[in-house]
Design an enzyme around this catalytic site. Structure first.
Site, PDB file in Angstrom:
ATOM      1  N   ALA A  66      24.615  33.748  50.438  1.00 44.88           N
ATOM      2  CA  ALA A  66      23.560  33.048  50.333  1.00 44.88           C
ATOM      3  C   ALA A  66      23.718  31.744  51.469  1.00 44.88           C
ATOM      4  O   ALA A  66      24.585  31.420  51.655  1.00 44.88           O
ATOM      5  CB  ALA A  66      23.318  32.565  49.028  1.00 44.88           C
ATOM      6  N   GLY A 112      25.698  37.067  48.050  1.00 41.76           N
ATOM      7  CA  GLY A 112      24.481  37.675  47.757  1.00 41.76           C
ATOM      8  C   GLY A 112      24.276  38.880  48.660  1.00 41.76           C
ATOM      9  O   GLY A 112      23.170  39.607  48.644  1.00 41.76           O
ATOM     10  N   GLU A 115      25.757  41.667  46.856  1.00 46.60           N
ATOM     11  CA  GLU A 115      24.799  41.952  45.510  1.00 46.60           C
ATOM     12  C   GLU A 115      23.387  42.606  46.161  1.00 46.60           C
ATOM     13  O   GLU A 115      23.060  43.283  45.293  1.00 46.60           O
ATOM     14  CB  GLU A 115      24.360  40.526  44.894  1.00 46.60           C
ATOM     15  N   GLU A 135      31.824  33.536  44.900  1.00 46.96           N
ATOM     16  CA  GLU A 135      31.123  32.380  44.077  1.00 46.96           C
ATOM     17  C   GLU A 135      31.916  31.382  43.556  1.00 46.96           C
ATOM     18  O   GLU A 135      31.932  30.134  43.519  1.00 46.96           O
ATOM     19  CB  GLU A 135      29.953  32.972  43.364  1.00 46.96           C
TER      20      GLU A 135
END
Length: 260
Positions: A66, A112, A115, A135
Site C-alpha cells: 500500500a 496489500g 492481499e 505490516e
C-alpha cells in the site's frame, strides 16, 4: 474508460488489468483501488470478458504494498474506514467476482499486493516473485483480508510465522506452501496464464460462475456450503449450457456453450 493508474487490454475474451505505477512499484493508493473497482465493475457486465488476469507493470513488482504516505497520519477511526472501504471496493469484490480472476504475480507482492493476489481465485508466479505481509514491521496488521485469506491458503502455522516475522518468501516457497499454483519464468508468465484462461473458457461460463460461488461459500461463516452447492447444482439443469454440454457429450462432439 480512461484510467490514471491501471491499463486494460481485452484479447480473446481475456481482460488483462495491469496496475501501472512503476515509479511506486505499483503500490496501491486510494485512487488505484477505486480505479480497479471500476474496471472490475465494468468487466462484470461486459459479455466480451470471460476471464480476468490482474498483474503489475514492469518486471520488479506485482504490487509492492500500500502507499504508506497516504495513511501515515490516520486516526484509529480513519484506519478502520480505510480497511473497510478497501475490502468492500476491491478485495472482497475480487474474491466474489462471478468470472474467474487469475493473479499473474510478477516480482514483489507485499502487503496489500499479496492481499490482492490472494483475493484472486488463484495465483501464478514468475520465478523472481517475492511475497510477504510485512505490516507488523510498521506497527500495524494486514487490513485487506490478509489475516483471513493467508491461513486459508497456507495453514495457520505458516500464516502466523509469515505475519509475525514480517518476512518474505520466494516463488518456490510459495509453491511449496500452496500459496501459488504454478511458478514459471518471467518471460513465460503472460502466455502461461493465458493458456490456463483458454482452458477455462472452453467450459460453461455459467457453471464456472456457480462453482466460484459454491467454493467461496465454504469459507463464509454461517453459510452451509453444501446447501449452496446443492442449489447451484439444481439450477444448472435449467440452463442452456447444461443442454448443450450434455448433448455434445452424448453426440461425441465439442460443446459450444451459449453462456446462458
Amino acid at each position: 474508460m480512461s484510467y490514471q493508474n491501471i491499463l486494460e487490454e481485452i484479447e480473446d475474451h481475456i481482460l488483462t488489468i495491469t496496475i501501472n505505477r512503476p515509479k511506486k512499484l505499483n503500490a496501491l493508493n486510494r485512487e488505484t483501488i477505486q480505479e480497479l473497482h471500476e474496471a472490475f465493475k465494468a468487466a462484470k457486465t461486459n459479455d466480451e470478458v470471460k476471464v480476468v488476469i490482474i498483474t503489475g507493470s514492469g518486471e520488479k513488482a506485482f504490487v509492492a504494498g500500500a502507499d504508506i504516505s497516504e495513511f501515515a497520519d490516520y486516526s484509529p477511526k480513519e484506519g478502520k474506514r480505510l480497511a473497510a472501504d478497501g475490502q468492500e471496493k476491491l478485495f472482497n469484490y475480487v474474491a466474489n467476482f462471478p468470472k474467474p480472476v487469475i493473479a499473474a504475480v510478477n516480482g514483489f507482492a507485499l502487503g496489500g499486493g499479496l492481499e490482492l493476489a490472494m483475493a484472486a481465485h488463484f495465483r501464478i508466479a514468475s520465478d523472481n516473485a517475492k511475497m510477504g505481509l510485512p505490516e507488523v514491521s510498521l506497527g500495524v496488521i494486514p487490513g485487506y483480508g490478509g489475516t483471513q485469506r493467508l491461513p486459508q491458503l497456507v495453514g495457520k502455522g505458516r500464516a502466523m510465522e509469515m505475519i509475525m516475522t514480517a518476512g518474505m518468501i520466494d516463488a518456490n516457497q510459495a509453491l511449496q506452501y500452496n500459496l501459488v499454483n504454478h511458478v514459471v519464468e518471467l518471460d513465460d508468465l503472460h502466455d502461461f496464464v493465458a493458456k490456463i484462461a483458454g482452458k477455462i473458457m472452453k467450459n460453461s461460463t455459467v457453471a464456472v460462475s456457480e462453482a466460484i460461488r459454491a467454493i467461496n461459500a465454504n469459507y463464509e461463516d454461517g453459510v452451509n456450503g453444501f446447501e449452496v452447492e446443492i442449489n447451484a447444482f439444481g439450477r444448472s439443469f435449467g440452463t442452456d449450457d447444461f443442454k448443450e454440454g450434455t448433448s455434445a457429450f452424448l453426440n461425441k462432439r465439442k460443446a459450444d456453450f451459449p453462456g446462458k
